[in-house]
Design an enzyme around this catalytic site. Structure first.
Site, PDB file in Angstrom:
ATOM      1  N   HIS A   1      -4.171  -4.503   2.211  1.00 43.75           N
ATOM      2  CA  HIS A   1      -4.102  -4.056   3.603  1.00 43.75           C
ATOM      3  C   HIS A   1      -4.646  -5.191   4.470  1.00 43.75           C
ATOM      4  O   HIS A   1      -5.367  -6.065   3.983  1.00 43.75           O
ATOM      5  CB  HIS A   1      -4.896  -2.761   3.799  1.00 43.75           C
ATOM      6  CG  HIS A   1      -4.173  -1.553   3.307  1.00 43.75           C
ATOM      7  ND1 HIS A   1      -3.923  -0.451   4.085  1.00 43.75           N
ATOM      8  CD2 HIS A   1      -3.627  -1.272   2.100  1.00 43.75           C
ATOM      9  CE1 HIS A   1      -3.260   0.465   3.388  1.00 43.75           C
ATOM     10  NE2 HIS A   1      -3.081  -0.021   2.178  1.00 43.75           N
TER      11      HIS A   1
ATOM     12  N   ARG B   1       6.819   5.497   2.297  1.00 40.54           N
ATOM     13  CA  ARG B   1       5.777   6.416   1.825  1.00 40.54           C
ATOM     14  C   ARG B   1       4.415   6.059   2.428  1.00 40.54           C
ATOM     15  O   ARG B   1       3.892   6.763   3.282  1.00 40.54           O
ATOM     16  CB  ARG B   1       5.719   6.403   0.283  1.00 40.54           C
ATOM     17  CG  ARG B   1       4.897   7.547  -0.326  1.00 40.54           C
ATOM     18  CD  ARG B   1       3.422   7.277  -0.401  1.00 40.54           C
ATOM     19  NE  ARG B   1       3.095   6.079  -1.181  1.00 40.54           N
ATOM     20  CZ  ARG B   1       1.880   5.604  -1.290  1.00 40.54           C
ATOM     21  NH1 ARG B   1       0.858   6.172  -0.662  1.00 40.54           N
ATOM     22  NH2 ARG B   1       1.633   4.487  -1.978  1.00 40.54           N
ATOM     23  N   ASP B   2       3.877   4.935   2.030  1.00 41.38           N
ATOM     24  CA  ASP B   2       2.536   4.552   2.473  1.00 41.38           C
ATOM     25  C   ASP B   2       2.511   4.217   3.960  1.00 41.38           C
ATOM     26  O   ASP B   2       1.492   4.388   4.628  1.00 41.38           O
ATOM     27  CB  ASP B   2       2.065   3.341   1.657  1.00 41.38           C
ATOM     28  CG  ASP B   2       0.568   3.124   1.745  1.00 41.38           C
ATOM     29  OD1 ASP B   2      -0.135   4.027   2.228  1.00 41.38           O
ATOM     30  OD2 ASP B   2       0.102   2.047   1.339  1.00 41.38           O
TER      31      ASP B   2
ATOM     32  N   ASN C   1      -0.705  -1.844   6.169  1.00 42.09           N
ATOM     33  CA  ASN C   1      -0.494  -2.624   4.960  1.00 42.09           C
ATOM     34  C   ASN C   1      -0.161  -4.072   5.283  1.00 42.09           C
ATOM     35  O   ASN C   1       0.164  -4.424   6.424  1.00 42.09           O
ATOM     36  CB  ASN C   1       0.692  -2.037   4.186  1.00 42.09           C
ATOM     37  CG  ASN C   1       0.395  -0.705   3.555  1.00 42.09           C
ATOM     38  OD1 ASN C   1      -0.112  -0.635   2.442  1.00 42.09           O
ATOM     39  ND2 ASN C   1       0.725   0.369   4.258  1.00 42.09           N
TER      40      ASN C   1
ATOM     41  N   CYS D   1      -4.395   4.669   5.019  1.00 42.28           N
ATOM     42  CA  CYS D   1      -4.695   5.762   4.090  1.00 42.28           C
ATOM     43  C   CYS D   1      -5.335   6.923   4.849  1.00 42.28           C
ATOM     44  O   CYS D   1      -6.376   6.757   5.482  1.00 42.28           O
ATOM     45  CB  CYS D   1      -5.650   5.284   2.993  1.00 42.28           C
ATOM     46  SG  CYS D   1      -6.158   6.600   1.854  1.00 42.28           S
TER      47      CYS D   1
ATOM     48  N   HIS E   1      -1.905  -4.781  -3.916  1.00 39.91           N
ATOM     49  CA  HIS E   1      -1.541  -3.958  -2.758  1.00 39.91           C
ATOM     50  C   HIS E   1      -2.608  -4.196  -1.684  1.00 39.91           C
ATOM     51  O   HIS E   1      -3.652  -3.548  -1.671  1.00 39.91           O
ATOM     52  CB  HIS E   1      -1.517  -2.485  -3.204  1.00 39.91           C
ATOM     53  CG  HIS E   1      -1.106  -1.510  -2.146  1.00 39.91           C
ATOM     54  ND1 HIS E   1       0.023  -0.731  -2.254  1.00 39.91           N
ATOM     55  CD2 HIS E   1      -1.681  -1.155  -0.980  1.00 39.91           C
ATOM     56  CE1 HIS E   1       0.125   0.060  -1.207  1.00 39.91           C
ATOM     57  NE2 HIS E   1      -0.917  -0.184  -0.407  1.00 39.91           N
TER      58      HIS E   1
END
Length: 303
Positions: free
Chosen positions: A210, A16-17, A250, A241, A208
């Site tokens: 990055h 997803r990300d 990430n 993002c 989370h």
């Protein structure tokens, strides 16, 4: 002596990300193959897609067929991000195990990302949370920009604490605190977690990170010392993002797993199978992933 936890849970967000910001759209059949490889590597949790409108994130327009086609490992939770009740119902229709909602601690980023103020976002998420609970699903709440915002700069800790408290009262089971643009440093993470633990229970809190400035693993090490045992990561360091300019990839799952295993911390993830999944994705994207483990693999291939 520094104390570290014996086991850490890594939540894979690459499908997803990771993929949402890629120019190359991976065909759904190949996504399914990749997610199956991730499942085989031993993950307890994979966020496989997002049920958002295709015009916002076209790379994830195939969430429904991906959800129906992946091989479900009984020991793995298959989660998806949803923006509203409409997206939730699509996710439920396609057998999602867990639901993730999202908002930002930055007012400006929230408007850019969701087109709503923070206060306008709560009622939308409350609908999702309430209906998810009625369907027996756990709900995860992402909070973006907790260490910095591309539009506002520093985001006050108290604002993140207020958003986290509100989401927990609304019924989310876990909070994921996001360093969306990768500005955090170890000292900031230390101060932030000291502040948060006095106001919000960190028992069901994930981080989370990055890796924009190359400090993601250092930040994880500080978080481990505060007792954090849940981390989001993306295989190979893929991602960014689309609504936060300058947000690079990430925290790389393969680098994180390698570090934790070297430290004697269990993850349940097989590194060799992880390498196989990363190599598969590189072939699909036509590029080398930025993680250290992938760079080492490239040298070994040449050597």
């Amino acid at each position: 002596m520094i104390s570290f936890p014996e086991k850490v849970k890594i939540k894979e967000v690459g499908p997803r990300d990771g993929l949402q910001n890629e120019a190359v759209e991976v065909p759904w059949e190949r996504k399914v193959e990749w997610i199956n490889l991730l499942s085989a590597a031993g993950y307890e949790y994979i966020e496989f897609s997002s049920f958002v409108h295709p015009k916002w994130i076209p790379q994830l327009k195939d969430a429904d067929i991906v959800a129906r086609s992946i091989d479900r490992n009984p020991g793995t939770t298959y989660a998806a991000l949803v923006p509203n009740v409409k997206g939730l119902r699509k996710a439920l229709d396609n057998g999602v195990d867990e639901v993730a909602v999202f908002m930002s601690a930055s007012e400006t980023h929230n408007k850019k990302n969701i087109n709503k103020t923070i206060n306008e976002t709560y009622p939308v998420l409350q609908e999702v949370i309430t209906e998810s609970k009625q369907e027996g699903k756990k709900v995860r709440g992402y909070i973006s920009c907790v260490f910095g915002c591309p539009y506002e700069g520093h985001v006050p800790f108290e604002r993140t604490a207020a958003v986290a408290k509100t989401l927990l009262k609304m019924g989310v089971d876990e909070i994921s605190l996001g360093d969306t643009i990768g500005t955090a440093d170890p000292k900031q993470v230390d101060l932030f977690l000291e502040y948060m633990k006095e106001r919000v229970s960190l028992e069901h809190t994930a981080l989370h990170f990055h890796n924009t400035n190359g400090m993601a693993l250092a930040n994880v090490t500080v978080a481990l010392q505060h007792g954090i045992t849940i981390f989001d990561a993306s295989l190979g360091g893929l991602g960014g993002c689309p609504y936060a300019e300058g947000a690079s990839g990430n925290l790389a799952t393969d680098d994180l797993v390698h570090m934790l295993h070297r430290m004697g911390i269990e993850t349940g993830i097989n590194e060799e199978k992880l390498r196989k999944a990363a190599a598969f994705l590189e072939q699909e994207l036509g590029k080398r992933l930025p993680s250290h483990q992938r760079q080492i693999a490239a040298k070994e291939e040449v050597g």
